[in-house]
Scaffold this motif. Structure first.
Motif, short mmCIF file in Angstrom:
data_model
loop_
_atom_site.label_atom_id
_atom_site.label_comp_id
_atom_site.label_asym_id
_atom_site.label_seq_id
_atom_site.Cartn_x
_atom_site.Cartn_y
_atom_site.Cartn_z
N GLY A 32 48.06 -39.34 -2.22
CA GLY A 32 49.08 -39.81 -3.14
C GLY A 32 48.83 -41.27 -3.43
N VAL A 33 49.16 -41.71 -4.62
CA VAL A 33 48.96 -43.11 -4.97
C VAL A 33 50.29 -43.70 -5.36
N ALA A 34 50.53 -44.91 -4.92
CA ALA A 34 51.79 -45.57 -5.25
C ALA A 34 51.78 -45.99 -6.71
N ALA A 35 52.95 -46.07 -7.30
CA ALA A 35 53.06 -46.53 -8.68
C ALA A 35 52.60 -47.98 -8.76
N PRO A 36 52.02 -48.40 -9.92
CA PRO A 36 51.56 -49.77 -10.07
C PRO A 36 52.64 -50.78 -9.70
N GLY A 37 52.25 -51.76 -8.90
CA GLY A 37 53.18 -52.82 -8.52
C GLY A 37 54.01 -52.51 -7.30
N SER A 38 53.88 -51.31 -6.74
CA SER A 38 54.72 -50.95 -5.60
C SER A 38 54.15 -51.42 -4.28
N GLY A 39 52.86 -51.82 -4.28
CA GLY A 39 52.25 -52.31 -3.06
C GLY A 39 51.71 -51.22 -2.16
N GLY A 40 51.79 -49.94 -2.58
CA GLY A 40 51.30 -48.85 -1.76
C GLY A 40 49.78 -48.73 -1.83
N GLU A 41 49.25 -47.89 -0.95
CA GLU A 41 47.81 -47.70 -0.88
C GLU A 41 47.32 -46.80 -2.02
N LYS A 42 46.21 -47.18 -2.63
CA LYS A 42 45.61 -46.38 -3.69
C LYS A 42 44.43 -45.59 -3.12
N PRO A 43 44.18 -44.40 -3.67
CA PRO A 43 42.98 -43.67 -3.25
C PRO A 43 41.72 -44.35 -3.78
N TRP A 44 40.59 -44.03 -3.13
CA TRP A 44 39.30 -44.61 -3.51
C TRP A 44 38.60 -43.71 -4.52
N LEU A 45 38.11 -44.33 -5.59
CA LEU A 45 37.41 -43.60 -6.65
C LEU A 45 36.03 -44.19 -6.85
N LEU A 46 35.03 -43.33 -6.86
CA LEU A 46 33.66 -43.74 -7.20
C LEU A 46 33.45 -43.44 -8.67
N LEU A 47 33.24 -44.47 -9.47
CA LEU A 47 33.08 -44.32 -10.91
C LEU A 47 31.61 -44.38 -11.26
N GLN A 48 31.03 -43.21 -11.52
CA GLN A 48 29.62 -43.15 -11.93
C GLN A 48 29.52 -43.74 -13.33
N THR A 49 28.73 -44.81 -13.46
CA THR A 49 28.71 -45.54 -14.72
C THR A 49 27.31 -45.60 -15.30
N CYS A 50 27.24 -45.58 -16.62
CA CYS A 50 25.96 -45.65 -17.32
C CYS A 50 25.65 -47.06 -17.81
N ILE A 88 37.50 -48.42 -16.72
CA ILE A 88 38.06 -49.25 -15.66
C ILE A 88 39.45 -49.73 -16.03
N GLU A 89 39.64 -50.11 -17.29
CA GLU A 89 40.96 -50.57 -17.72
C GLU A 89 42.02 -49.48 -17.52
N ARG A 90 41.66 -48.24 -17.78
CA ARG A 90 42.62 -47.14 -17.64
C ARG A 90 42.85 -46.73 -16.18
N LEU A 91 41.84 -46.90 -15.34
CA LEU A 91 41.91 -46.36 -13.99
C LEU A 91 42.35 -47.36 -12.92
N PHE A 92 42.14 -48.66 -13.14
CA PHE A 92 42.35 -49.60 -12.04
C PHE A 92 43.80 -49.67 -11.54
N PRO A 93 44.82 -49.36 -12.38
CA PRO A 93 46.18 -49.39 -11.81
C PRO A 93 46.43 -48.32 -10.75
N TYR A 94 45.57 -47.28 -10.72
CA TYR A 94 45.85 -46.12 -9.88
C TYR A 94 44.85 -45.91 -8.74
N PHE A 95 43.70 -46.58 -8.81
CA PHE A 95 42.64 -46.36 -7.83
C PHE A 95 41.99 -47.68 -7.42
N LYS A 96 41.45 -47.70 -6.21
CA LYS A 96 40.46 -48.70 -5.84
C LYS A 96 39.12 -48.15 -6.34
N ILE A 97 38.38 -48.97 -7.08
CA ILE A 97 37.22 -48.45 -7.80
C ILE A 97 35.92 -49.10 -7.33
N CYS A 98 34.98 -48.24 -6.97
CA CYS A 98 33.59 -48.67 -6.78
C CYS A 98 32.80 -48.20 -7.99
#
Length: 274
Positions: free
Chosen positions: A68-86, A95-105
């Motif tokens: 589960g991921v906390a709503a933006p600004g709630s301070g909760g822990e976000k899941p980890w997402l690996l973003l395969q990028t070209c 990244i702009e769409r995803l960063f509020p919801y995930f920690k992104i590599c």
């Protein structure tokens, strides 16, 4: 049954991946569930599916692994997402769409890019965007960071088995050569995500109007369904909702290098002939 969209698509690709045909009443019920869920030409709305998954995460929904991921600004822990990028331009909107919801590599594994000088330009642009975007959005090195791999000449040809299928070199973009390219890079992303303990894998490849987003998502779901990695796939179609146009705006804002061909030497040679 009234299944949520993300459950439908998981079930659909599981059945397709394992070539399972369910007869009788349950088969008819599933056909009704899938009917109307797909858009024109029976293509799933992968952007809608992504939004449903994120909404479920925000609500703390259980998606098979209890994440589960906390709503933006709630301070909760976000899941980890690996973003395969070209490349950096395709990464911008994603990244702009995803960063509020995930920690992104940001996973930069692209042995298809030719020549090495071009690879270096794209990697430098990726580093620049991550640095500037993180600064503007107050993101730490843990919330958004880059993993890049050394360039090895000839690796691309090995991965797509060009020696066994020399005709691949002559194919236009969006052909079998590209499908194999999507496949081995996504498989590399899943392997890395599994090794490092990531929760999700997603791909920036669906931003470009020149890429086959159905193939990208089919490959991603197939890798998840294989059970070999223990990582969930996050579907996407980032070109939706003017995603490609937004990437052009962000490239201008951050003065990013924008290439004029996909990446491999064969695509470059074919484009020069046209």
């Amino acid at each position: 049954m009234g299944l949520p969209g993300f459950v439908k698509i998981d079930l659909y690709f599981f059945l397709v991946f394992y070539d399972i045909n369910i007869p009788g009443l349950w088969g008819n019920i599933l056909q009704e569930e899938f009917k109307g869920f797909f858009g024109p030409g029976q293509k799933p709305d992968f952007n809608k599916l992504m939004e449903e998954i994120i909404l479920g995460l925000e609500k703390g929904a259980s998606l098979g692994d209890g994440l589960g991921v906390a709503a933006p600004g709630s301070g909760g822990e976000k899941p980890w997402l690996l973003l395969q990028t070209c490349c950096a331009p395709c990464s911008t909107t994603c990244i702009e769409r995803l960063f509020p919801y995930f920690k992104i590599c940001v996973f930069f594994y692209n042995p298809n890019i030719y020549p090495f000088g071009e690879y270096s330009k794209r990697l430098d642009a990726m580093k620049r965007f991550i640095e500037l975007f993180s600064r503007d959005n107050c993101l730490s090195d843990e919330e958004l960071y880059l993993e890049a791999f050394d360039y090895r000449e000839g690796e691309f040809e090995e991965k797509i088995s060009l020696g066994d299928s020399p005709g691949l070199a002559l194919l236009p973009e969006r052909g079998e050569r590209c499908r194999r390219c999507y496949s081995f890079r996504l498989e590399g992303a899943f392997a890395f995500a599994s090794e490092k303990g990531f929760d999700y894998v997603c791909s920036t490849l669906t931003l470009s109007p020149y890429k086959n987003s159905l193939w990208v998502n089919e490959i991603g779901y197939g890798l998840e369904a294989s059970g070999a990695f223990g990582v969930k796939y996050l579907p996407s179609d980032f070109k939706k909702k003017n995603g490609y146009l937004r990437s052009i705006e962000l490239c201008k804002k951050y003065s990013l290098y924008r290439q004029d061909y996909c990446g491999c030497r064969y695509g470059l040679e074919n484009s020069r002939k046209e």
